[in-house]
Enzyme design. Structure first.
Site, PDB file in Angstrom:
ATOM      1  N   SER A 108       0.596  -1.101  -0.336  1.00  0.00           N
ATOM      2  CA  SER A 108       0.442   0.041   0.186  1.00  0.00           C
ATOM      3  C   SER A 108       0.818   1.745  -0.018  1.00  0.00           C
ATOM      4  O   SER A 108       2.118   0.928   0.589  1.00  0.00           O
ATOM      5  CB  SER A 108      -1.098  -0.208   0.643  1.00  0.00           C
ATOM      6  OG  SER A 108      -1.636   1.110   1.780  1.00  0.00           O
ATOM      7  N   SER A 109       0.031   2.104  -0.802  1.00  0.00           N
ATOM      8  CA  SER A 109       0.862   3.377  -0.451  1.00  0.00           C
ATOM      9  C   SER A 109       1.401   4.448   0.978  1.00  0.00           C
ATOM     10  O   SER A 109       2.556   5.289   1.105  1.00  0.00           O
ATOM     11  CB  SER A 109       0.495   4.937  -1.487  1.00  0.00           C
ATOM     12  OG  SER A 109      -1.018   5.134  -0.791  1.00  0.00           O
ATOM     13  N   CYS A 110       1.009   3.989   1.710  1.00  0.00           N
ATOM     14  CA  CYS A 110       0.786   4.554   2.601  1.00  0.00           C
ATOM     15  C   CYS A 110       1.955   3.764   4.230  1.00  0.00           C
ATOM     16  O   CYS A 110       2.446   3.746   5.739  1.00  0.00           O
ATOM     17  CB  CYS A 110      -0.013   3.791   3.817  1.00  0.00           C
ATOM     18  SG  CYS A 110      -0.622   2.011   4.891  1.00  0.00           S
ATOM     19  N   TYR A 137      -0.663  -1.386  10.103  1.00  0.00           N
ATOM     20  CA  TYR A 137      -0.876  -1.327   9.045  1.00  0.00           C
ATOM     21  C   TYR A 137       0.317  -1.252   8.411  1.00  0.00           C
ATOM     22  O   TYR A 137       0.662  -2.397   7.323  1.00  0.00           O
ATOM     23  CB  TYR A 137      -2.346  -0.661   8.303  1.00  0.00           C
ATOM     24  CG  TYR A 137      -2.335  -1.337   6.667  1.00  0.00           C
ATOM     25  CD1 TYR A 137      -3.038  -2.801   6.669  1.00  0.00           C
ATOM     26  CD2 TYR A 137      -2.033  -0.704   5.588  1.00  0.00           C
ATOM     27  CE1 TYR A 137      -3.903  -2.794   5.575  1.00  0.00           C
ATOM     28  CE2 TYR A 137      -2.577  -0.616   4.120  1.00  0.00           C
ATOM     29  CZ  TYR A 137      -3.254  -2.336   5.006  1.00  0.00           C
ATOM     30  OH  TYR A 137      -3.384  -2.000   3.109  1.00  0.00           O
ATOM     31  N   LYS A 141       2.088  -4.451   6.409  1.00  0.00           N
ATOM     32  CA  LYS A 141       2.660  -4.187   4.980  1.00  0.00           C
ATOM     33  C   LYS A 141       4.609  -4.031   4.331  1.00  0.00           C
ATOM     34  O   LYS A 141       4.886  -5.150   3.699  1.00  0.00           O
ATOM     35  CB  LYS A 141       2.055  -3.722   3.996  1.00  0.00           C
ATOM     36  CG  LYS A 141       0.648  -2.869   4.032  1.00  0.00           C
ATOM     37  CD  LYS A 141       0.094  -4.727   3.253  1.00  0.00           C
ATOM     38  CE  LYS A 141      -1.458  -4.842   3.106  1.00  0.00           C
ATOM     39  NZ  LYS A 141      -1.182  -6.172   2.346  1.00  0.00           N
ATOM     40  N   HIS A 180     -12.894   3.842   2.868  1.00  0.00           N
ATOM     41  CA  HIS A 180     -12.108   4.516   2.934  1.00  0.00           C
ATOM     42  C   HIS A 180     -12.780   5.391   2.431  1.00  0.00           C
ATOM     43  O   HIS A 180     -13.873   6.060   2.190  1.00  0.00           O
ATOM     44  CB  HIS A 180     -11.135   4.419   1.348  1.00  0.00           C
ATOM     45  CG  HIS A 180     -10.042   3.434   1.791  1.00  0.00           C
ATOM     46  ND1 HIS A 180     -10.230   1.994   1.633  1.00  0.00           N
ATOM     47  CD2 HIS A 180      -8.659   3.489   2.404  1.00  0.00           C
ATOM     48  CE1 HIS A 180      -9.288   1.458   2.437  1.00  0.00           C
ATOM     49  NE2 HIS A 180      -8.609   1.921   2.400  1.00  0.00           N
TER      50      HIS A 180
HETATM   51  O1  GFB Z   1      -9.692   7.449   2.268  1.00  0.00           O
HETATM   52  P1  GFB Z   1      -8.581   7.675   4.218  1.00  0.00           P
HETATM   53  O2  GFB Z   1     -10.263   6.813   4.283  1.00  0.00           O
HETATM   54  O3  GFB Z   1      -7.585   6.950   4.352  1.00  0.00           O
HETATM   55  O4  GFB Z   1      -9.004   8.639   3.558  1.00  0.00           O
HETATM   56  P2  GFB Z   1      -6.280   7.802   3.997  1.00  0.00           P
HETATM   57  C1  GFB Z   1      -9.045   9.919   2.911  1.00  0.00           C
HETATM   58  C2  GFB Z   1      -9.106  11.294   4.052  1.00  0.00           C
HETATM   59  O5  GFB Z   1     -10.342  11.569   3.412  1.00  0.00           O
HETATM   60  C3  GFB Z   1      -8.596  11.810   5.148  1.00  0.00           C
HETATM   61  C4  GFB Z   1     -10.493  12.030   4.439  1.00  0.00           C
HETATM   62  O6  GFB Z   1      -8.114  13.408   4.859  1.00  0.00           O
HETATM   63  C5  GFB Z   1     -10.146  12.038   5.752  1.00  0.00           C
HETATM   64  O7  GFB Z   1     -10.590  12.741   6.754  1.00  0.00           O
HETATM   65  N1  GFB Z   1     -12.390  11.935   4.355  1.00  0.00           N
HETATM   66  C6  GFB Z   1     -13.458  12.939   4.400  1.00  0.00           C
HETATM   67  C7  GFB Z   1     -12.756  10.508   4.954  1.00  0.00           C
HETATM   68  N2  GFB Z   1     -14.600  12.207   4.629  1.00  0.00           N
HETATM   69  C8  GFB Z   1     -13.979  11.073   4.621  1.00  0.00           C
HETATM   70  C9  GFB Z   1     -15.036   9.812   5.038  1.00  0.00           C
HETATM   71  O8  GFB Z   1     -16.764   9.826   5.215  1.00  0.00           O
HETATM   72  N3  GFB Z   1     -14.690   8.554   4.987  1.00  0.00           N
HETATM   73  C10 GFB Z   1     -13.093   8.546   5.345  1.00  0.00           C
HETATM   74  N4  GFB Z   1     -13.429   7.357   4.966  1.00  0.00           N
HETATM   75  N5  GFB Z   1     -12.716   9.876   5.073  1.00  0.00           N
HETATM   76  C11 GFB Z   1      -6.041   5.098   4.635  1.00  0.00           C
HETATM   77  C12 GFB Z   1      -4.742   4.329   5.323  1.00  0.00           C
HETATM   78  O9  GFB Z   1      -5.826   6.410   4.843  1.00  0.00           O
HETATM   79  O10 GFB Z   1      -5.761   4.834   2.944  1.00  0.00           O
HETATM   80  C13 GFB Z   1      -4.713   2.958   4.970  1.00  0.00           C
HETATM   81  O11 GFB Z   1      -5.338   4.177   6.937  1.00  0.00           O
HETATM   82  C14 GFB Z   1      -4.396   2.413   3.366  1.00  0.00           C
HETATM   83  O12 GFB Z   1      -3.979   2.611   5.871  1.00  0.00           O
HETATM   84  C15 GFB Z   1      -5.522   3.459   2.565  1.00  0.00           C
HETATM   85  O13 GFB Z   1      -3.073   3.291   2.823  1.00  0.00           O
HETATM   86  C16 GFB Z   1      -5.098   2.779   0.941  1.00  0.00           C
HETATM   87  O14 GFB Z   1      -6.221   7.455   2.743  1.00  0.00           O
HETATM   88  O15 GFB Z   1      -5.794   8.647   4.743  1.00  0.00           O
END
Ligand code: GFB
Length: 310
Positions: A108-110, A137, A141, A180
């Site tokens: 993953s890119s994280c 996580y 990875k 996500h």
């Molecule tokens: O996609 P996301 O949950 O994960 O959130 P990450 C990306 C951004 O979108 C964050 C915002 O800044 C969230 O605060 N966001 C805005 C929201 N509204 C929402 C919403 O309704 N739901 C969610 N979920 N986010 C993950 C990692 O990071 O990316 C994992 O936790 C993994 O490890 C994955 O690598 C690809 O991009 O921040």
């Protein structure tokens, strides 16, 4: 891979695994093995050992993983580190014991440092501290990558690792607590539209930048690399383009046709400020994505409307 090679897709019910399965079927691979959780629990070492010794797959796509969005990662780090380490240890070790010809491990890119220079090159791995919201996580990875590389070095296996950017598409998780951002916003705008609500809540400030890849393109890249890449060094998979979360929200709002307003919930974390992948290595290997972001979201929305049940 030959068209009749025995291929095991671990995690074939998930977003990525199901896309890999569709891609292999589309390319006429005919000897595919998939197991539901009832038939094979990948957390169970003896079950995985027995499965590999009986089935003897030639190729393995390791797409089984505990995944989730920022809130799930931040809230259940023990589950993320334990389950991912356990599944990948079981599958990678048994792939080695049973002479699997090639395995592809999905990272993953994280995994890259939080404050990485952008766009992120593969060699930036382990050059700085990780983003806290998904550290558990990411550590799992990174262990998977190092495990593949160590087995290659010590045992001469061909285990390759790819680092996809944020993925979305068919069979995505639309649960608002664990998903996500992209599927979460799609569902929120859709629900708000059909319920005539006046606003949709976007988590965080909306300013973090994210790159998104349609999962069918990711699956195409995985099959391509399985056939065309043999090195142990990791390969980024992405589009090379990103946008701010607030602009993603506006795009999804437009596609869904919601007319109300977007409000921020700043009690929710932003996560890493930016994680744009440098995809020049992948381009040099001869692969480029096909699906633009608008097109990919439109396809995902069509799938959601036809398939998603609460
Ligand atoms: O996609 P996301 O949950 O994960 O959130 P990450 C990306 C951004 O979108 C964050 C915002 O800044 C969230 O605060 N966001 C805005 C929201 N509204 C929402 C919403 O309704 N739901 C969610 N979920 N986010 C993950 C990692 O990071 O990316 C994992 O936790 C993994 O490890 C994955 O690598 C690809 O991009 O921040």
């Amino acid at each position: 891979m030959k068209k009749d090679s025995k291929i095991f897709v671990a995690g074939h019910n998930g977003l990525v695994g199901s896309a890999i399965l569709r891609q292999l079927q589309k390319e006429d691979y005919s000897n595919l093995i998939c197991k539901n959780r009832d038939g094979l629990d990948l957390l169970d070492s003896s079950a995985v050992e027995e499965f590999f010794s009986i089935e003897k797959p030639e190729y393995v796509f390791l797409a089984a993983a505990k995944v989730g969005g920022i809130h799930a990662n931040n809230t259940y780090p023990a589950d993320f580190i334990f389950q991912n380490l356990q599944v990948q240890n079981n599958v990678i070790h048994n792939a080695y014991l049973n002479n699997v010809k090639k395995l592809i491990f999905l990272g993953s890119s994280c995994i890259y440092p939080r404050e990485c220079p952008q766009p992120i090159k593969e060699e930036f791995l382990l050059t700085g501290p990780l983003e806290k919201t998904n550290e558990a996580y990411a550590v799992a990875k990174i262990a998977g990558i190092k495990m593949c590389q160590s087995y290659n070095k010590q045992y001469g296996t061909k285990f390759i690792s790819v680092m996809p950017t944020n993925l979305y598409g068919i069979n995505d998780n639309f649960d608002l607590e664990t998903s996500h951002v992209l599927p979460a916003l799609l569902k929120k705008f859709h629900d708000a539209k059909i319920n005539n609500e006046s606003e949709v809540v976007m988590w965080g400030s909306g300013s973090p930048m994210r790159e998104f890849l349609f999962v069918d393109d990711m699956a195409d890249a995985c099959v391509y690399l399985m056939n065309n890449y043999d090195e142990g060094e990791i390969v980024n998979i992405g589009t090379g383009e990103d946008l701010a979360i607030k602009d993603l929200a506006l795009l999804i709002k437009d596609i869904v046709g919601f007319k109300g307003k977007i409000v921020n919930d700043i009690s929710k974390p932003d996560g890493t400020p930016r994680k744009l992948l440098d995809v020049s290595k992948l381009r040099d290997l001869g692969w480029k994505h096909e699906t633009g972001l608008r097109k990919g979201i439109e396809k995902t929305y069509v799938w959601f409307l036809e398939n998603y049940k609460n």
